[in-house]
Motif scaffolding. Structure first.
Motif, mmCIF file in Angstrom:
data_model
loop_
_atom_site.group_PDB
_atom_site.id
_atom_site.type_symbol
_atom_site.label_atom_id
_atom_site.label_comp_id
_atom_site.label_asym_id
_atom_site.label_seq_id
_atom_site.Cartn_x
_atom_site.Cartn_y
_atom_site.Cartn_z
ATOM 1 N N LEU A 12 -33.345 11.624 25.619
ATOM 2 C CA LEU A 12 -34.214 12.113 26.696
ATOM 3 C C LEU A 12 -33.398 12.844 27.751
ATOM 4 O O LEU A 12 -32.312 12.402 28.114
ATOM 5 N N PRO A 44 -21.147 -4.613 31.350
ATOM 6 C CA PRO A 44 -21.410 -3.421 30.528
ATOM 7 C C PRO A 44 -22.873 -3.364 30.064
ATOM 8 O O PRO A 44 -23.523 -4.403 29.908
ATOM 9 N N VAL A 45 -23.349 -2.172 29.858
ATOM 10 C CA VAL A 45 -24.719 -1.912 29.398
ATOM 11 C C VAL A 45 -24.640 -0.975 28.190
ATOM 12 O O VAL A 45 -23.887 0.001 28.220
ATOM 13 N N GLU A 46 -25.386 -1.290 27.147
ATOM 14 C CA GLU A 46 -25.436 -0.416 25.967
ATOM 15 C C GLU A 46 -26.874 -0.228 25.510
ATOM 16 O O GLU A 46 -27.672 -1.166 25.594
ATOM 17 N N THR A 47 -27.184 0.936 25.007
ATOM 18 C CA THR A 47 -28.508 1.178 24.434
ATOM 19 C C THR A 47 -28.358 1.110 22.919
ATOM 20 O O THR A 47 -27.589 1.869 22.334
ATOM 21 N N VAL A 48 -29.060 0.158 22.315
ATOM 22 C CA VAL A 48 -28.846 -0.137 20.900
ATOM 23 C C VAL A 48 -30.133 0.004 20.095
ATOM 24 O O VAL A 48 -31.242 -0.028 20.630
ATOM 25 N N ILE A 49 -29.927 0.147 18.804
ATOM 26 C CA ILE A 49 -31.026 0.327 17.861
ATOM 27 C C ILE A 49 -31.367 -1.019 17.244
ATOM 28 O O ILE A 49 -30.469 -1.793 16.896
ATOM 29 N N ARG A 50 -32.656 -1.297 17.130
ATOM 30 C CA ARG A 50 -33.110 -2.532 16.478
ATOM 31 C C ARG A 50 -33.665 -2.188 15.094
ATOM 32 O O ARG A 50 -33.810 -1.011 14.746
ATOM 33 N N LEU A 66 -31.710 -5.127 29.711
ATOM 34 C CA LEU A 66 -31.522 -4.691 31.097
ATOM 35 C C LEU A 66 -32.855 -4.551 31.819
ATOM 36 O O LEU A 66 -32.997 -4.978 32.972
ATOM 37 N N GLY A 104 -26.489 -9.973 25.960
ATOM 38 C CA GLY A 104 -27.600 -9.915 25.008
ATOM 39 C C GLY A 104 -28.960 -9.742 25.665
ATOM 40 O O GLY A 104 -29.931 -9.404 24.984
ATOM 41 N N LEU A 142 -36.584 4.730 27.223
ATOM 42 C CA LEU A 142 -36.834 5.020 25.810
ATOM 43 C C LEU A 142 -36.951 3.701 25.057
ATOM 44 O O LEU A 142 -36.035 2.868 25.118
ATOM 45 N N VAL A 151 -35.599 0.869 20.209
ATOM 46 C CA VAL A 151 -34.396 1.068 21.023
ATOM 47 C C VAL A 151 -34.470 0.112 22.210
ATOM 48 O O VAL A 151 -35.528 -0.011 22.835
ATOM 49 N N GLU A 152 -33.372 -0.560 22.492
ATOM 50 C CA GLU A 152 -33.312 -1.457 23.654
ATOM 51 C C GLU A 152 -32.016 -1.225 24.418
ATOM 52 O O GLU A 152 -30.975 -0.966 23.807
ATOM 53 N N THR A 153 -32.087 -1.363 25.724
ATOM 54 C CA THR A 153 -30.871 -1.291 26.533
ATOM 55 C C THR A 153 -30.480 -2.714 26.904
ATOM 56 O O THR A 153 -31.272 -3.440 27.514
ATOM 57 N N VAL A 154 -29.290 -3.123 26.457
ATOM 58 C CA VAL A 154 -28.899 -4.527 26.572
ATOM 59 C C VAL A 154 -27.607 -4.685 27.361
ATOM 60 O O VAL A 154 -26.822 -3.738 27.525
ATOM 61 N N ILE A 155 -27.420 -5.892 27.829
ATOM 62 C CA ILE A 155 -26.260 -6.253 28.638
ATOM 63 C C ILE A 155 -25.209 -6.887 27.733
ATOM 64 O O ILE A 155 -25.541 -7.700 26.871
ATOM 65 N N ARG A 156 -23.950 -6.489 27.933
ATOM 66 C CA ARG A 156 -22.845 -7.071 27.177
ATOM 67 C C ARG A 156 -22.068 -8.025 28.090
ATOM 68 O O ARG A 156 -22.326 -8.096 29.285
#
Lengths: 236, 236
Positions: free
Chosen positions: A37, A189-195, B222, B219, B89, B190-195
């Protein structure tokens, strides 16, 4: 890969934290290509609008579709100034003072003139590109685009005239005299991940997910997958 | 929680996919509060800019800080029109035709007049809010904000005059006649997650991460954590 850079003017020169700014194609494109986006800023009668939409890139051309600039573009055949920004949040930075709280991020701000893609062949090419850029070789496997669908879709392009990327990827930036205070500080830390993908409930027997979509395997980072898909689509 | 809505005008009425649009406070605020970054669109001399920045909300007031509107606001004491957008997203939607490819998302677009927070007490309150809204009760635990730091930080506020939220949260929207085609279709979430957080290397012995930050456990999503933090900060 080249070492070319976008020109710097008062429009795209970083006003704050210029230590974090980069103007080379590689840095700007890396931020753009890692995002699905973008946000498009445009003006109608003095009123700014900020519309989120899907973008894709070929060289120094950015593309998006839909209505974002449509009202505006209808009235301005020569194109209209826009600013397209892509941002990624990579971490929350908690310091010993409010002032030194921060975020790790990557962002790219691109300036140019938005124009409608009117030529039918160019438009059809980009309607395939928006699929293939994200999902390798998928367009050729799909039901063909109908003339009605092509007509109903607006494709907008913008040559990147000027751009800047900004990146913060660092630990906590506290003052030396604050380091001894009994306050927890650190980076989250923050990550955008695929499920895991959900199949359409209507799949005919024997139809499975194609191997080209393994880029988007569960647990993968979206930004990494999008960068990899772009490199397959357009090696530089 | 109320059932109040933002007024609808040509400025914020959805132009496309109005079936996905909502104008009530609850829907708009849910999108805003689930996000850490917004994009602010503003105009200087006819040129639109789209700046990503951290935002926070109290009632129908949006706040952000930094330079995004600073050049503009310096010259316009009465405030200036802006559009602030927050987007999430949630999934990639792959259909049997290019036309029906889509995305699951949540977005909120807010219109109003940006103004500098000049009053020293109001500004100090918001400099604490930007910490506490994200990290419950953290401001009181920090080294105090110095007058120089307060002076160096610009806080901008905007009452939300009009707004709209748009949400797509659905499966594949193919044409009935395409359902039998031998093409994989489905949704890739798609998810934005915390590490896991990284401690500052300078922590004094015995200083550990406070329990208030358990919202941001590894996990966690966010957006869920940010919504929960907002509810702690400002129950509605």
């Amino acid at each position: 890969m080249t070492d070319a850079s976008y020109p710097v003017s008062p429009r795209n020169r970083a006003k704050r934290r210029h230590d974090r700014a980069q103007y080379d194609h590689e840095a700007v494109h890396a931020v753009l290509d890692a995002g699905f986006l973008c946000h498009v800023a445009y003006v109608i009668d003095g009123q700014p609008y900020c519309t989120p939409t899907i973008h894709w890139r070929e060289g120094d051309m950015l593309y998006w579709h839909g209505s974002s600039a449509s009202r505006m573009l209808r009235n301005q055949k020569g194109g209209t100034p826009v600013c397209v920004t892509v941002s990624h949040l990579d971490g929350l930075v908690l310091a010993r003072s409010g002032f030194n709280h921060s975020a790790n991020y990557r962002s790219a701000m691109c300036f140019g003139t938005a124009q409608m893609v009117d030529d039918p062949a160019e438009k059809m090419q980009q309607l395939h590109a928006v699929t293939d850029r994200f999902f390798p070789n998928r367009a050729r496997s799909l039901r063909a685009i109908t003339p009605q669908e092509a007509k109903a879709t607006m494709v907008i392009k913008m040559r990147i005239e000027e751009a800047s990327a900004k990146v913060r990827d660092a630990g906590v930036g506290d003052e030396d005299e604050d380091l001894g205070l009994p306050i927890w500080a650190g980076v989250i830390p923050v990550e955008t991940v695929i499920r895991a993908a959900t199949d359409s409930p209507h799949l005919p027997a024997g139809v499975t997910r194609p191997a080209e979509l393994d880029l988007y395997a569960p647990g993968s980072r979206l930004d990494v997958a999008l960068l990899a898909a772009q490199k397959l689509y357009q090696p530089e």
